[in-house]
Design a protein around this motif. Structure first.
Motif: not given
Length: 329
Positions: A117-124, A184-193, A309-319
């Motif tokens: 059931i994990a979608p292709e863009d799943a980050d974890l 988990l699926s991360v949307d890097e273009a959508r930021s919450l504050q 872990f996807s490369p995108r999730l790693t980038r998000a964690m570093h950021a």
């Protein structure tokens, strides 16, 4: 070769790769007991932390047996690089049956159902067998030697009603020989504050699933039906429990829900019902992802646990870490 080879070396080396970047073998037969004995000695010298009465009659051998680590004989590590990917192995060699902490992470290997059931863009993607009943046995073992609560206190705690759901804590724990999953699926273009704060984080869809807790789900549904702030929705295949009111910003980006799958009793905790629908329609898309294939192409398709872990999730964690450092110094 040493004149007298360790009796456990062949069993460990058969599971490792020789000739790579890392190769390590250690015979630890008896080391756990000696280390525990040393630690207990330190505690006995610090009566302000633990009373001498609590440690009277507690032996390192008994503690190690309760934890199930008395059967550990040797450990091994290896790593080698191929096509810019490292395959790392660690191996614990024990004798006899798995008990205590060694039994915490499941028994026989099984297919990783979460990948279906994990979608292709799943980050974890995390799929893990767990037997949390083991922790009760460990607490009871410590209670019997005078560490922590007494056996009577433990029994009383296990008989208590869990959150007023009409199920005891012990009844719930007895069902927790099960499989957990997290997507988990991360949307890097959508930021919450967070209001009033400079701290921000990327929008992340979440799906947590657990098997074997259908009875708990039914109890939650019955309780939710009496609460005016919680909505219960019955569909042909699922029962959905969610807040009846919208969450305040920025959390209104989420529609958290507890969902029970009627046919299987499987429970989901999701950031929104839409994300569950997307996962169920994904058809195992993650297994077609080039990043996942590169990381897991040489690994078994079944086991006791898997974490990706996807490369995108790693980038998000570093950021995220960079922003915390920038804000706090």
């Amino acid at each position: 070769m040493a004149p007298t080879k360790s009796p456990h070396f062949d069993a460990v080396s058969a599971q490792l790769h020789l000739g790579g970047t890392v190769y390590a073998y250690a015979d630890i037969d008896g080391d756990m007991e000696r280390a525990t004995d040393f630690f207990l000695g330190l505690l006995r010298d610090l009566p302000e932390l633990v009373s001498p009465e609590a440690l009277r009659g507690v032996s390192a051998r008994r503690v190690i047996k309760i934890l199930g680590l008395d059967s550990l004989r040797a450990v091994g590590l290896s790593s080698y690089e191929t096509e810019s990917v490292y395959q790392n192995r660690s191996f614990l060699h024990y004798q006899g049956e798995r008990r205590g902490l060694l039994a915490l992470f499941g028994e026989e290997p099984a297919p990783f159902d979460l990948l279906s059931i994990a979608p292709e863009d799943a980050d974890l993607a995390w799929d893990q067998q767990l037997d949390l009943r083991v922790l009760v046995d460990i607490v009871r073992g410590f209670a019997e030697v005078g560490l922590g609560m007494t056996p009577e206190e433990l029994d009383q705690a296990l008989e208590e009603d869990a959150f007023g759901l009409g199920m005891s804590v012990g009844a719930i724990l007895n069902r927790l020989r099960t499989t957990f999953g997290l997507i988990l699926s991360v949307d890097e273009a959508r930021s919450l504050q967070i209001p009033g704060e400079s701290f921000r984080f990327p929008y992340t869809d979440v799906l947590f699933q657990v098997d074997g807790l259908g009875d708990l789900g039914d109890a939650l549904i019955r309780r939710a039906a009496l609460d005016p702030f919680i909505a219960v929705e019955q569909t042909e295949s699922h029962v959905v429990v969610r807040p009846a009111i919208q969450l305040p910003p920025p959390w209104n980006a989420y529609e958290p829900a507890i969902i029970k799958e009627s046919a299987t009793g499987r429970m989901y905790l999701v950031s929104s019902p839409r994300f569950l629908e997307r996962c169920l329609d994904a058809g195992g898309g993650l297994t077609q992802s080039p990043d996942f294939t590169r990381a897991f192409g040489r690994l078994p398709s079944e086991g006791n646990g898997l974490i990706y872990f996807s490369p995108r999730l790693t980038r998000a964690m570093h950021a995220l870490l960079d922003r915390v450092i920038e804000a706090n110094g």
